[in-house]
Design a protein around this motif. Structure first.
Motif, PDB file in Angstrom:
ATOM      1  N   ALA A 199     -48.542  10.852  13.307  1.00 45.38           N
ATOM      2  CA  ALA A 199     -48.509  11.945  12.977  1.00 45.38           C
ATOM      3  C   ALA A 199     -49.225  12.886  12.329  1.00 45.38           C
ATOM      4  CB  ALA A 199     -46.979  11.836  12.130  1.00 45.38           C
ATOM      5  N   THR A 200     -49.838  13.989  12.319  1.00 42.97           N
ATOM      6  CA  THR A 200     -50.916  13.761  11.888  1.00 42.97           C
ATOM      7  C   THR A 200     -50.354  14.593  10.426  1.00 42.97           C
ATOM      8  OG1 THR A 200     -50.085  16.618  12.851  1.00 42.97           O
ATOM      9  CG2 THR A 200     -51.784  15.782  13.082  1.00 42.97           C
ATOM     10  N   ASN A 201     -48.953  15.172   9.697  1.00 39.76           N
ATOM     11  CA  ASN A 201     -48.205  15.319   9.112  1.00 39.76           C
ATOM     12  C   ASN A 201     -46.656  14.955   9.358  1.00 39.76           C
ATOM     13  OD1 ASN A 201     -46.684  18.032   9.429  1.00 39.76           O
ATOM     14  ND2 ASN A 201     -48.561  18.361  10.046  1.00 39.76           N
ATOM     15  N   MET A 202     -45.739  15.186   7.841  1.00 43.00           N
ATOM     16  CA  MET A 202     -44.001  15.161   8.004  1.00 43.00           C
ATOM     17  C   MET A 202     -43.274  16.340   6.884  1.00 43.00           C
ATOM     18  SD  MET A 202     -43.449  12.544   9.050  1.00 43.00           S
ATOM     19  CE  MET A 202     -41.352  12.568   9.385  1.00 43.00           C
ATOM     20  N   ASP A 203     -44.230  17.437   6.976  1.00 41.55           N
ATOM     21  CA  ASP A 203     -43.669  18.624   6.659  1.00 41.55           C
ATOM     22  C   ASP A 203     -42.544  18.863   7.418  1.00 41.55           C
ATOM     23  OD1 ASP A 203     -46.444  18.640   4.826  1.00 41.55           O
ATOM     24  OD2 ASP A 203     -46.766  20.435   5.180  1.00 41.55           O
ATOM     25  N   MET A 204     -41.556  19.024   6.543  1.00 36.77           N
ATOM     26  CA  MET A 204     -40.250  18.841   6.772  1.00 36.77           C
ATOM     27  C   MET A 204     -40.519  20.767   7.392  1.00 36.77           C
ATOM     28  SD  MET A 204     -39.419  16.347   8.188  1.00 36.77           S
ATOM     29  CE  MET A 204     -37.352  17.083   8.355  1.00 36.77           C
ATOM     30  N   THR A 205     -40.695  21.910   6.407  1.00 33.13           N
ATOM     31  CA  THR A 205     -40.338  23.085   6.535  1.00 33.13           C
ATOM     32  C   THR A 205     -41.781  23.575   6.879  1.00 33.13           C
ATOM     33  OG1 THR A 205     -40.312  23.486   4.024  1.00 33.13           O
ATOM     34  CG2 THR A 205     -38.141  23.040   5.338  1.00 33.13           C
ATOM     35  N   ILE A 206     -42.275  24.861   6.998  1.00 36.89           N
ATOM     36  CA  ILE A 206     -43.460  25.737   6.513  1.00 36.89           C
ATOM     37  C   ILE A 206     -43.127  27.334   6.438  1.00 36.89           C
ATOM     38  CG2 ILE A 206     -44.529  24.858   8.237  1.00 36.89           C
ATOM     39  CD1 ILE A 206     -44.185  26.653  10.617  1.00 36.89           C
ATOM     40  N   PRO A 207     -43.251  27.525   5.271  1.00 32.62           N
ATOM     41  CA  PRO A 207     -43.502  29.241   4.966  1.00 32.62           C
ATOM     42  C   PRO A 207     -43.727  29.859   5.596  1.00 32.62           C
ATOM     43  CG  PRO A 207     -45.453  28.461   3.643  1.00 32.62           C
ATOM     44  CD  PRO A 207     -44.707  26.907   4.727  1.00 32.62           C
ATOM     45  N   THR A 208     -42.999  30.596   5.756  1.00 37.76           N
ATOM     46  CA  THR A 208     -43.117  32.270   6.814  1.00 37.76           C
ATOM     47  C   THR A 208     -42.646  33.326   6.713  1.00 37.76           C
ATOM     48  OG1 THR A 208     -40.902  32.612   8.007  1.00 37.76           O
ATOM     49  CG2 THR A 208     -41.798  30.720   8.671  1.00 37.76           C
ATOM     50  N   PRO A 209     -43.177  34.792   6.592  1.00 39.30           N
ATOM     51  CA  PRO A 209     -43.017  36.347   5.929  1.00 39.30           C
ATOM     52  C   PRO A 209     -41.558  35.958   5.585  1.00 39.30           C
ATOM     53  CG  PRO A 209     -44.772  36.747   7.738  1.00 39.30           C
ATOM     54  CD  PRO A 209     -44.214  34.922   8.176  1.00 39.30           C
ATOM     55  N   THR A 210     -41.155  35.947   6.787  1.00 38.83           N
ATOM     56  CA  THR A 210     -38.831  35.898   6.745  1.00 38.83           C
ATOM     57  C   THR A 210     -38.825  34.425   6.335  1.00 38.83           C
ATOM     58  OG1 THR A 210     -38.940  34.985   9.174  1.00 38.83           O
ATOM     59  CG2 THR A 210     -39.658  36.993   8.773  1.00 38.83           C
ATOM     60  N   GLY A 211     -38.859  33.647   5.189  1.00 36.93           N
ATOM     61  CA  GLY A 211     -38.065  32.796   4.943  1.00 36.93           C
ATOM     62  C   GLY A 211     -38.784  31.417   5.697  1.00 36.93           C
ATOM     63  N   VAL A 212     -37.805  29.868   5.306  1.00 36.84           N
ATOM     64  CA  VAL A 212     -38.905  28.525   5.531  1.00 36.84           C
ATOM     65  C   VAL A 212     -38.750  28.314   7.056  1.00 36.84           C
ATOM     66  CG1 VAL A 212     -39.234  27.599   3.547  1.00 36.84           C
ATOM     67  CG2 VAL A 212     -36.904  27.516   4.878  1.00 36.84           C
ATOM     68  N   ALA A 213     -39.272  27.590   7.738  1.00 37.07           N
ATOM     69  CA  ALA A 213     -38.896  27.418   9.150  1.00 37.07           C
ATOM     70  C   ALA A 213     -39.354  25.735   9.086  1.00 37.07           C
ATOM     71  CB  ALA A 213     -39.955  27.873  10.490  1.00 37.07           C
ATOM     72  N   PRO A 214     -38.504  25.207  10.578  1.00 36.23           N
ATOM     73  CA  PRO A 214     -38.680  23.656  10.540  1.00 36.23           C
ATOM     74  C   PRO A 214     -40.360  23.217  10.883  1.00 36.23           C
ATOM     75  CG  PRO A 214     -37.547  24.342  11.857  1.00 36.23           C
ATOM     76  CD  PRO A 214     -38.172  26.021  11.543  1.00 36.23           C
ATOM     77  N   GLY A 215     -41.473  22.583  10.213  1.00 32.77           N
ATOM     78  CA  GLY A 215     -42.306  21.812  10.598  1.00 32.77           C
ATOM     79  C   GLY A 215     -42.537  20.737  11.438  1.00 32.77           C
ATOM     80  N   ASN A 216     -43.591  20.502  10.887  1.00 33.06           N
ATOM     81  CA  ASN A 216     -44.013  19.205  12.174  1.00 33.06           C
ATOM     82  C   ASN A 216     -42.687  17.956  11.499  1.00 33.06           C
ATOM     83  OD1 ASN A 216     -45.226  17.397  14.497  1.00 33.06           O
ATOM     84  ND2 ASN A 216     -46.702  16.257  12.589  1.00 33.06           N
ATOM     85  N   GLY A 217     -42.719  17.744  10.407  1.00 31.38           N
ATOM     86  CA  GLY A 217     -41.698  16.349  10.561  1.00 31.38           C
ATOM     87  C   GLY A 217     -40.372  16.402  10.548  1.00 31.38           C
ATOM     88  N   THR A 218     -40.226  17.803  10.819  1.00 31.68           N
ATOM     89  CA  THR A 218     -38.672  17.836  12.236  1.00 31.68           C
ATOM     90  C   THR A 218     -39.143  16.824  12.992  1.00 31.68           C
ATOM     91  OG1 THR A 218     -38.693  19.965  12.555  1.00 31.68           O
ATOM     92  CG2 THR A 218     -37.851  19.739  10.002  1.00 31.68           C
ATOM     93  N   MET A 219     -39.788  17.170  13.997  1.00 30.84           N
ATOM     94  CA  MET A 219     -39.865  16.745  15.044  1.00 30.84           C
ATOM     95  C   MET A 219     -40.581  15.310  15.679  1.00 30.84           C
ATOM     96  SD  MET A 219     -38.787  19.110  17.700  1.00 30.84           S
ATOM     97  CE  MET A 219     -37.144  19.499  16.275  1.00 30.84           C
ATOM     98  N   VAL A 220     -40.965  14.628  14.221  1.00 33.94           N
ATOM     99  CA  VAL A 220     -41.459  13.256  14.551  1.00 33.94           C
ATOM    100  C   VAL A 220     -40.507  12.157  13.799  1.00 33.94           C
ATOM    101  CG1 VAL A 220     -42.637  11.466  13.070  1.00 33.94           C
ATOM    102  CG2 VAL A 220     -43.664  14.043  13.818  1.00 33.94           C
ATOM    103  N   THR A 221     -39.420  13.444  13.109  1.00 31.35           N
ATOM    104  CA  THR A 221     -37.772  12.335  12.717  1.00 31.35           C
ATOM    105  C   THR A 221     -37.214  12.920  13.886  1.00 31.35           C
ATOM    106  OG1 THR A 221     -38.642  13.305  10.074  1.00 31.35           O
ATOM    107  CG2 THR A 221     -36.173  12.722  10.819  1.00 31.35           C
ATOM    108  N   ALA A 222     -36.374  13.453  14.741  1.00 35.00           N
ATOM    109  CA  ALA A 222     -35.997  13.529  15.678  1.00 35.00           C
ATOM    110  C   ALA A 222     -36.651  12.376  16.702  1.00 35.00           C
ATOM    111  CB  ALA A 222     -35.900  15.150  16.426  1.00 35.00           C
TER     112      ALA A 222
END
Length: 334
Positions: free
Chosen positions: A160-183
């Motif tokens: 896995a390249t990373n386990m970030d569960m969220t990423i910042p966006t102009p409208t708030g946080v969004a799911p990151g790569n970690g959410t799909m890895v965990t799933a």
């Protein structure tokens, strides 16, 4: 590494290399964090500080990342960008022989990094694979996720390249790569063989090695990746409040997630950092002090945050009292 305890001269003079996180530090979405680009360029031009961009985002190539940064005005090239895709591909090449087939659950740029280390990347669901690598891919078709589960059930190495569960966006946080890895992991009842990105050491170590830094400092907005990653490789860090971390999260940070310095944003590379002084159970930073659980003083509110945080870590003020004190001087704490 001492969290908030030691004062520092101008950071760009004290450290030779800034290992910069990007999302939430240099930019948010497509736009630069106000005041940061000019300050970083000045740190390089005036003090000789090397600017190295270290990102967990594996969906874009170093060239594309550098182009975006150049458009914002930051004076860097693709050679100044180190991505978790590069680190992940390099680690994968240590696990399997050259010429092995790799299923890439990620972008074309991630596939390119796999190819550059002598492996054969593909999205083809009719092949048999020797390994899988997974990175952030906002346009991922669901059928790819289904096929990835079947690949993982064969027991091949999984990076896995990373386990970030969220990423910042102009409208708030969004799911990151970690959410799909965990799933995927929960689906097939296994964990990745290796994680390349922050806070794990491969990406951070590759960045230090590439720059030959003698006195690097990590500048990031996340406790769980940037600051933890810096602590994992034993280097100092600057946490900036321009991204996703809240004051409440800083107060609650365990020792492995505590930064060396705190700033509103990365323009702080051009300023000296106040340390804290603890004497007779009084914690002081700048014009602020915590006495018997009360916050007293005036001046930069960041010094108030620092004083209250250290006092809380040392058991001199409760979490609720700390939050109330900082909210009382007009700060957003959550």
């Amino acid at each position: 590494m001492s969290s908030f305890k030691s004062a520092s001269p101008i950071l760009a003079k004290a450290y030779d290399t800034a290992l910069l996180d990007l999302d939430g530090v240099v930019y948010i979405g497509e736009d630069a964090v106000p005041g940061v680009i000019g300050a970083l360029n000045q740190a390089h031009d005036e003090f000789g500080m090397t600017l190295t961009c270290v990102t967990n985002n594996a969906s874009r190539s170093p060239q594309r990342v550098a182009q975006h940064l150049q458009e914002l005005g930051l004076e860097v090239t693709a050679e100044d960008v180190v991505t978790s895709a590069q680190a992940g591909a390099a680690e994968l090449a240590k696990l399997i022989p050259p010429g092995s087939n790799v299923f890439v659950l990620g972008s074309k740029d991630l596939a390119r990094e796999v190819e550059l280390v002598g492996l054969i990347p593909s999205h083809d669901d009719s092949q048999i694979y020797d390994a899988m690598i997974q990175g952030y891919w906002p346009d991922m078709p669901f059928r790819m996720l289904e096929f990835a589960a079947s690949v993982l059930q064969t027991g091949v190495p999984w990076v896995a390249t990373n386990m970030d569960m969220t990423i910042p966006t102009p409208t708030g946080v969004a799911p990151g790569n970690g959410t799909m890895v965990t799933a995927l992991g929960e689906t097939v009842n296994r964990k990745p063989t290796l994680v390349a990105g922050k806070p794990e050491t491969p990406l951070m170590q590759q960045s230090i090695d590439r720059t030959k830094a003698k006195r690097p400092i990590v500048i990031g907005d996340r406790l769980d990746t940037d600051i933890h990653g810096a602590n994992n490789v034993g280097i100092d860090s600057l946490l900036v409040l321009s991204g996703v971390t809240t004051i409440e999260e800083i107060l609650q940070a365990p020792i492995e997630l505590r930064p060396t310095y705190l700033a509103w944003d990365a323009s702080a590379v051009l300023t000296a950092q106040n340390g804290t002084e603890i004497k007779d159970q009084i914690t002081t930073c700048g014009g602020w002090k915590v006495v018997a659980g009360d916050l007293l003083g005036q001046g930069d509110a960041l010094d108030a945050v620092t004083a209250v945080t250290v006092a809380h870590w040392n058991g001199e003020i409760s979490l609720d009292s700390a939050l109330l004190a900082l909210a009382g001087i007009g700060l957003e704490v959550r």
